[in-house]
Write a protein that holds these residues in place. Sequence first.
Motif, PDB file in Angstrom:
ATOM      1  N   LEU A 272       0.827  -1.199   0.000  1.00  0.00           N
ATOM      2  CA  LEU A 272       0.000   0.000   0.000  1.00  0.00           C
ATOM      3  C   LEU A 272       0.868   1.257   0.000  1.00  0.00           C
ATOM      4  CD1 LEU A 272      -2.517  -1.209   2.708  1.00  0.00           C
ATOM      5  CD2 LEU A 272      -2.990  -1.010   0.267  1.00  0.00           C
ATOM      6  N   SER A 273       0.291   2.339  -0.472  1.00  0.00           N
ATOM      7  CA  SER A 273       1.023   3.599  -0.501  1.00  0.00           C
ATOM      8  C   SER A 273       1.240   4.114   0.919  1.00  0.00           C
ATOM      9  CB  SER A 273       0.259   4.640  -1.309  1.00  0.00           C
ATOM     10  OG  SER A 273      -0.926   5.009  -0.636  1.00  0.00           O
ATOM     11  N   SER A 274       2.225   4.974   1.086  1.00  0.00           N
ATOM     12  CA  SER A 274       2.479   5.553   2.407  1.00  0.00           C
ATOM     13  C   SER A 274       1.286   6.362   2.878  1.00  0.00           C
ATOM     14  CB  SER A 274       3.740   6.425   2.362  1.00  0.00           C
ATOM     15  OG  SER A 274       3.611   7.450   1.380  1.00  0.00           O
ATOM     16  N   GLU A 275       0.573   7.026   1.955  1.00  0.00           N
ATOM     17  CA  GLU A 275      -0.612   7.807   2.318  1.00  0.00           C
ATOM     18  C   GLU A 275      -1.717   6.890   2.846  1.00  0.00           C
ATOM     19  OE1 GLU A 275       1.846  10.001  -0.527  1.00  0.00           O
ATOM     20  OE2 GLU A 275       0.921   8.011  -0.601  1.00  0.00           O
ATOM     21  N   PHE A 276      -1.907   5.757   2.163  1.00  0.00           N
ATOM     22  CA  PHE A 276      -2.947   4.819   2.581  1.00  0.00           C
ATOM     23  C   PHE A 276      -2.621   4.252   3.957  1.00  0.00           C
ATOM     24  CE2 PHE A 276      -5.497   1.054   2.821  1.00  0.00           C
ATOM     25  CZ  PHE A 276      -6.609   1.307   2.034  1.00  0.00           C
ATOM     26  N   ARG A 277      -1.364   3.908   4.174  1.00  0.00           N
ATOM     27  CA  ARG A 277      -0.963   3.349   5.470  1.00  0.00           C
ATOM     28  C   ARG A 277      -1.124   4.377   6.587  1.00  0.00           C
ATOM     29  NH1 ARG A 277       3.480   1.435   2.422  1.00  0.00           N
ATOM     30  NH2 ARG A 277       4.894   2.850   3.539  1.00  0.00           N
ATOM     31  N   ALA A 278      -0.863   5.643   6.277  1.00  0.00           N
ATOM     32  CA  ALA A 278      -0.933   6.677   7.308  1.00  0.00           C
ATOM     33  C   ALA A 278      -2.354   7.093   7.625  1.00  0.00           C
ATOM     34  CB  ALA A 278      -0.118   7.896   6.865  1.00  0.00           C
ATOM     35  N   GLU A 279      -3.245   7.111   6.630  1.00  0.00           N
ATOM     36  CA  GLU A 279      -4.547   7.727   6.803  1.00  0.00           C
ATOM     37  C   GLU A 279      -5.731   6.747   6.818  1.00  0.00           C
ATOM     38  OE1 GLU A 279      -4.923  10.595   3.708  1.00  0.00           O
ATOM     39  OE2 GLU A 279      -3.076  11.647   4.217  1.00  0.00           O
ATOM     40  N   THR A 280      -5.566   5.565   6.221  1.00  0.00           N
ATOM     41  CA  THR A 280      -6.739   4.744   5.959  1.00  0.00           C
ATOM     42  C   THR A 280      -6.696   3.357   6.570  1.00  0.00           C
ATOM     43  OG1 THR A 280      -7.021   5.917   3.852  1.00  0.00           O
ATOM     44  CG2 THR A 280      -8.246   3.873   4.118  1.00  0.00           C
ATOM     45  N   ILE A 281      -5.537   2.716   6.624  1.00  0.00           N
ATOM     46  CA  ILE A 281      -5.508   1.288   6.956  1.00  0.00           C
ATOM     47  C   ILE A 281      -6.094   0.983   8.327  1.00  0.00           C
ATOM     48  CG2 ILE A 281      -3.158   1.338   7.910  1.00  0.00           C
ATOM     49  CD1 ILE A 281      -2.803  -1.454   6.600  1.00  0.00           C
ATOM     50  N   SER A 282      -6.026   1.918   9.259  1.00  0.00           N
ATOM     51  CA  SER A 282      -6.542   1.654  10.602  1.00  0.00           C
ATOM     52  C   SER A 282      -8.041   1.889  10.735  1.00  0.00           C
ATOM     53  CB  SER A 282      -5.793   2.527  11.627  1.00  0.00           C
ATOM     54  OG  SER A 282      -4.418   2.192  11.660  1.00  0.00           O
ATOM     55  N   GLN A 283      -8.687   2.299   9.657  1.00  0.00           N
ATOM     56  CA  GLN A 283     -10.116   2.588   9.685  1.00  0.00           C
ATOM     57  C   GLN A 283     -10.946   1.339   9.378  1.00  0.00           C
ATOM     58  OE1 GLN A 283     -11.554   5.568  10.203  1.00  0.00           O
ATOM     59  NE2 GLN A 283     -10.041   7.153   9.743  1.00  0.00           N
ATOM     60  N   PHE A 284     -12.045   1.164  10.123  1.00  0.00           N
ATOM     61  CA  PHE A 284     -13.091   0.226   9.711  1.00  0.00           C
ATOM     62  C   PHE A 284     -14.057   1.087   8.895  1.00  0.00           C
ATOM     63  CE2 PHE A 284     -15.948  -3.454  11.377  1.00  0.00           C
ATOM     64  CZ  PHE A 284     -16.349  -3.726  10.095  1.00  0.00           C
TER      65      PHE A 284
ATOM     66  N   TYR B 181      -4.874  -5.375   4.440  1.00  0.00           N
ATOM     67  CA  TYR B 181      -6.128  -4.626   4.363  1.00  0.00           C
ATOM     68  C   TYR B 181      -7.130  -5.464   3.582  1.00  0.00           C
ATOM     69  CZ  TYR B 181      -9.196  -0.572   4.436  1.00  0.00           C
ATOM     70  OH  TYR B 181     -10.243   0.293   4.679  1.00  0.00           O
ATOM     71  N   ASN B 182      -8.237  -5.791   4.238  1.00  0.00           N
ATOM     72  CA  ASN B 182      -9.284  -6.628   3.677  1.00  0.00           C
ATOM     73  C   ASN B 182     -10.412  -5.739   3.157  1.00  0.00           C
ATOM     74  OD1 ASN B 182     -10.804  -9.341   3.559  1.00  0.00           O
ATOM     75  ND2 ASN B 182     -12.158  -8.101   4.831  1.00  0.00           N
ATOM     76  N   PHE B 183     -10.898  -6.001   1.948  1.00  0.00           N
ATOM     77  CA  PHE B 183     -12.010  -5.199   1.437  1.00  0.00           C
ATOM     78  C   PHE B 183     -13.090  -6.083   0.842  1.00  0.00           C
ATOM     79  CE2 PHE B 183      -9.184  -5.518  -2.251  1.00  0.00           C
ATOM     80  CZ  PHE B 183     -10.063  -5.833  -3.285  1.00  0.00           C
TER      81      PHE B 183
ATOM     82  N   LEU C  10     -15.362   5.404  -5.714  1.00  0.00           N
ATOM     83  CA  LEU C  10     -14.782   5.377  -4.374  1.00  0.00           C
ATOM     84  C   LEU C  10     -13.936   6.615  -4.122  1.00  0.00           C
ATOM     85  CD1 LEU C  10     -13.608   1.650  -4.067  1.00  0.00           C
ATOM     86  CD2 LEU C  10     -15.756   2.668  -3.282  1.00  0.00           C
ATOM     87  N   PRO C  11     -13.883   7.065  -2.873  1.00  0.00           N
ATOM     88  CA  PRO C  11     -13.009   8.204  -2.551  1.00  0.00           C
ATOM     89  C   PRO C  11     -11.546   7.818  -2.737  1.00  0.00           C
ATOM     90  CG  PRO C  11     -13.918   7.221  -0.559  1.00  0.00           C
ATOM     91  CD  PRO C  11     -14.633   6.588  -1.697  1.00  0.00           C
ATOM     92  N   ASP C  12     -10.723   8.804  -3.016  1.00  0.00           N
ATOM     93  CA  ASP C  12      -9.303   8.551  -3.250  1.00  0.00           C
ATOM     94  C   ASP C  12      -8.656   7.827  -2.079  1.00  0.00           C
ATOM     95  OD1 ASP C  12      -9.472   9.756  -5.710  1.00  0.00           O
ATOM     96  OD2 ASP C  12      -8.732  11.706  -5.014  1.00  0.00           O
ATOM     97  N   SER C  13      -9.129   8.088  -0.865  1.00  0.00           N
ATOM     98  CA  SER C  13      -8.514   7.493   0.312  1.00  0.00           C
ATOM     99  C   SER C  13      -8.707   5.983   0.399  1.00  0.00           C
ATOM    100  CB  SER C  13      -9.081   8.141   1.578  1.00  0.00           C
ATOM    101  OG  SER C  13     -10.489   7.975   1.634  1.00  0.00           O
ATOM    102  N   LEU C  14      -9.643   5.431  -0.392  1.00  0.00           N
ATOM    103  CA  LEU C  14      -9.920   3.998  -0.320  1.00  0.00           C
ATOM    104  C   LEU C  14      -9.563   3.270  -1.609  1.00  0.00           C
ATOM    105  CD1 LEU C  14     -13.257   3.898   1.662  1.00  0.00           C
ATOM    106  CD2 LEU C  14     -11.095   2.868   2.323  1.00  0.00           C
ATOM    107  N   LYS C  15      -8.760   3.860  -2.437  1.00  0.00           N
ATOM    108  CA  LYS C  15      -8.362   3.207  -3.674  1.00  0.00           C
ATOM    109  C   LYS C  15      -7.032   2.499  -3.469  1.00  0.00           C
ATOM    110  CE  LYS C  15     -10.796   6.551  -6.539  1.00  0.00           C
ATOM    111  NZ  LYS C  15     -10.679   7.690  -7.469  1.00  0.00           N
TER     112      LYS C  15
END
Length: 310
Positions: A186-198, A227-229, A278-283
């Motif tokens: 995953l991108s550094s942005e995804f790891r920082a902002e999104t991966i911990s979100q349900f 990250y499971n989707f 989908l929002p950019d944060s979840l791609k």
Amino acid sequence: MARSGRAARGRAIVIGGSVGGLFAGNLLFRQGWDVDIYERANEGLASRGLGIAAHDELEALISAAGAAMPQPLGIEVSGRSAFDRTGRLIANFDFPQHLAAWTGVFNSLHAAFPSERYHNGWELVGIDAGETGSRARFANGKTVEADLVIGADGFRSTVRSVVAPHVNPRYAGYVAWRGVVEESALSSEFRAETISQFAFVFPRASEFIGYPVPGDDGSADLGRRRYNFLWYYPVSPGAALDDILTDDQGRLHDYSIPPPLIRAEHIKNLKQNARKLLPDSLKCSARPSATRCSRSMTSNPNGSASIMSH
């Protein structure tokens, strides 16, 4: 007849060796039943599942089954968050829980059940009921007699087809695309902002869910998670559904299709829909699997890792 000197309360067999069957088998065994589990798959099931949400009852159930809690149980989250198309947070529900790897729960229950009583490669083909018990018939030509037969063989249950032949799955109008991505991919942005979100997103007529789960080795350490989707996406019955469930060799699958066999054009369409909806944060990129969703005419408490029952 009771085996291994057990003062059994009766003879029981469980059809289906996934999580539901293992719960039933372990609980019966610890209550004094002479019980065996019969699973149709020839190979082990440990690699079949992805993510599951652990609720408060899980620890009590695993303890009652005589199994050890998976360690770590999963990734702890504080709640569930919903986002709009732009990625703006629109709702939040405080609900602390662990998001677990299905494999960890399965392995714990499997280790607790006597290995000599768990049988792979036994496919049930019929049940003959008598006055004093039942006889289960298997594709290998063998039969097993029991006082109690438990069906834990999923929504395509052979046991259900015997005891309730009028009940059949009914297509609910959408498929489930699901997959998992290694955190390192995953991108550094995804790891920082999104991966911990349900995270939940509700594109038109569909639902997307994403959440972190332990790594393939069970690790919850940063950098080793996954990250499971899951994306419930509408598909019309008939030709459109058949097209998605037809693999790259031209074979039409009834309910699900393995990831390596999904045709390239469907992966391309999925990515295009993700970019639009989908929002950019979840791609993120993954090799997903396509599963047909069904609505059973009766409730079905037995889920599976690859088929969604609704």
